[in-house]
Design an enzyme around this catalytic site. Structure first.
Site, mmCIF file in Angstrom:
data_model
loop_
_atom_site.group_PDB
_atom_site.id
_atom_site.type_symbol
_atom_site.label_atom_id
_atom_site.label_comp_id
_atom_site.label_asym_id
_atom_site.label_seq_id
_atom_site.Cartn_x
_atom_site.Cartn_y
_atom_site.Cartn_z
ATOM 1 N N LEU A 379 -6.915 7.646 -31.957
ATOM 2 C CA LEU A 379 -6.940 6.798 -30.770
ATOM 3 C C LEU A 379 -8.400 6.585 -30.390
ATOM 4 O O LEU A 379 -9.231 7.487 -30.541
ATOM 5 C CB LEU A 379 -6.189 7.449 -29.603
ATOM 6 N N ASP A 380 -8.719 5.388 -29.869
ATOM 7 C CA ASP A 380 -10.070 5.128 -29.395
ATOM 8 C C ASP A 380 -10.458 6.143 -28.323
ATOM 9 O O ASP A 380 -9.600 6.707 -27.635
ATOM 10 C CB ASP A 380 -10.166 3.723 -28.789
ATOM 11 N N LEU A 381 -11.763 6.336 -28.173
ATOM 12 C CA LEU A 381 -12.277 7.199 -27.120
ATOM 13 C C LEU A 381 -11.662 6.845 -25.761
ATOM 14 O O LEU A 381 -11.270 7.719 -24.984
ATOM 15 C CB LEU A 381 -13.798 7.054 -27.054
ATOM 16 N N THR A 383 -8.854 5.279 -25.088
ATOM 17 C CA THR A 383 -7.389 5.239 -25.038
ATOM 18 C C THR A 383 -6.845 6.644 -24.859
ATOM 19 O O THR A 383 -7.296 7.586 -25.503
ATOM 20 C CB THR A 383 -6.821 4.617 -26.331
#
Length: 532
Positions: A379-381, A383
């Site tokens: 997951l993105d930072l 998110t």
């Protein structure tokens, strides 16, 4: 992260003017909403000779077909030199283009293309008919051979004679096909030759136009002299390491602003550039959002122009301190772990020592003797939500296969910073990285990788929309790019600092994760309520 406060204030003032529908007297900002799309604007806060601060404004390239607009700095090329080149270049290139268009639509070439396409279609039909006829004969011969063998003995001369006759029929079919191929080759030879000759004339004309255009572009680039803060001047083409500058080099807002400041003895203080108007077809631009200088045009140019100035270090994004962010374990057994990742914690450690803390780092500290842990996805930072890790290589490979074959079900919830039209549907916009602004992703039908997202509206309120997102592929920033693109949801996710406007957080959360346990075979589903 973002521009200096002084530059931001100057930019907001220009945005307010554009929002009111005005670019300059007699020039409406509504031109930025048409099919030609929006444009990058820039502001430069400068210190004047008397010590007071002032603001310069610029736009990239031309605006409404004009280089000069009241209230904005002029272009930085030599007008007289360009005036000697541009009219001749435009007339010559347009004439070559007209010749190419005339040849490409000539009655002769169109007829040759039509005749060749008709020949190909007829040839394909005849080939298929011949193939089918020979296939029918082959089956008949196969049946007759079986009948002969059943009715005769191996030493019976009748058998030998009958089988020989059938072999001759087979050779006859092969000979017929060979004669047909030779006849087709003869028939196509003249037509293909005449069409190829006409096509080569068109290609030669296109090559000539390209060569002439490049020659004129070199002359146009030679009308640019680039000056830096020390007063040193170099030709534009000298700054690109022997390569030809890309189209539009020297016409970006930032370069115009700095050149004008140096020419008038003004001290640059703070610079910012932002987009206004309809986004480009590739996406990646949101009205009012700030963007860094482009790489292909400005990277060779701006460092030279800034020589002689005290330049602040790049204002890089720094994630919040992560030790205070709790890592919640939703499920754990001897094979895998399901984690509820908080917004602001990396999935994997970064290269910088300051970015060592991550989901993976913490899992490895939790399971120091395991051959894992290995994250199955990321997951993105920015998110938050559910993320899956394996504790051994075999489990990791099994779970990755489920992702690859789309056996894993994921549902995200997001708040869109705008009102989404429609209630549900798919988004199929191929994505690739923006080479001028990594890690931002843009839509590219030609070079992009397939990316599919299904969506459903959950709620609308106060100009925002709560949606459920179901990614069918796993491209970088897929949900964020698909939401922001005009052909996607048409508005960015709230708090998206890359594709929209920064807020307290990115309002994107992975709330449901469902997969088959690689050892027990049991279907498992986990839910994490969105914290917004």
């Amino acid at each position: 992260m973002g521009p200096h406060a002084l530059a931001r204030q100057a930019a907001e003032s220009l945005k307010a003017t554009l929002r009111d529908g005005v670019i300059a007297p007699g020039l409406s900002s509504h031109i930025l909403e048409g099919p030609d799309g929006g444009k990058m604007f820039g502001v430069l806060v400068v210190r004047q000779r008397d010590g007071r601060l002032g603001v310069l404004r610029a736009f990239s390239a031309m605006l409404a077909g004009r280089w000069d607009v009241p209230g904005f700095v002029p272009p930085l090329f030599d007008r007289e030199a360009r005036a000697r080149v541009e009219p001749v270049a435009e007339t010559t290139v347009k004439a070559l283009l007209a010749r190419a268009q005339a040849l490409g639509t000539s009655e002769e070439l169109l007829r040759l293309r039509a005749d060749d396409e008709a020949r190909q279609a007829n040839e394909a039909t005849e080939r298929e008919a011949l193939r089918q006829r020979h296939e029918d004969r082959r089956r008949q011969r196969h049946a007759r051979r079986a009948e002969v063998r059943a009715a005769t003995t191996p030493t019976d001369p009748v058998r030998a004679e009958a089988l020989h006759a059938l072999d001759q029929e087979s050779r006859g079919d092969k000979a017929e096909k060979r004669r047909w191929e030779e006849a087709q080759q003869e028939a196509r030879r003249d037509l293909i030759s005449r069409r190829a000759k006409a096509e080569r004339r068109l290609e030669a004309l296109d090559r000539l136009r390209s060569i002439v255009s490049r020659g004129f572009m070199k002359q146009i680039h030679d009308t640019y002299a680039i000056t830096n803060a020390r007063g040193e001047t170099r030709p534009l083409r000298a700054l690109y390491g022997g390569a030809e500058p890309p189209s539009g080099a020297g016409d970006c807002a930032g370069a115009k602003l700095l050149a004008h400041a140096f020419a008038h003895g003004l001290q640059p203080v703070a610079l910012a550039e932002f987009w206004w108007g309809t986004p480009p077809d590739s996406g990646g631009r949101i009205r009012g959002a700030f963007y860094p200088a482009c790489r292909d045009k400005c990277r060779p140019l701006l460092p030279f122009m800034l020589e002689g100035l005290e330049v602040s270090a790049p204002r890089l994004f720094v994630p919040p301190p992560s030790p205070m962010l709790a890592l919640s374990i939703v499920f754990e057994d001897e094979w895998l772990v399901v984690i509820d990742k908080p917004c602001g914690l990396l999935s994997v450690p970064g290269r910088d020592a300051a970015l060592a803390d991550s989901v993976l780092t913490r899992l490895r500290a939790r399971h120091p003797r395991s051959t894992g842990p290995l994250l199955v996805h990321r997951l993105d930072l920015d998110t938050s939500g559910l993320i899956l890790a394996a504790l051994d290589a075999r489990t990791h490979a099994s779970l990755q296969r489920q992702f690859l074959h789309r056996f894993v079900e994921k549902r995200y919830v997001a708040i869109i910073d705008g009102l989404v039209r429609g209630e549900s549907g798919p988004i199929t916009l191929p994505l690739r990285v923006d080479l001028n602004d990594r890690p931002r992703q843009i839509v590219d039908p030609l070079h992009g990788k397939p990316a599919v997202t299904d969506w459903k509206v959950l709620h609308r309120e106060a100009g925002r929309t709560r949606v459920a997102l179901y990614p069918r592929t796993g491209r970088t920033h897929q949900l964020r790019a698909h939401a922001a693109h005009p052909q996607g949801l048409g508005a960015p996710i709230l708090g998206d600092r890359l594709y929209g406007h920064a807020d307290s957080r990115l309002f994107l959360h992975a709330e449901i994760l469902s997969f088959e346990h690689p050892v027990t075979g049991r279907r498992m589903s986990f839910t994490s309520a969105a914290p917004f």
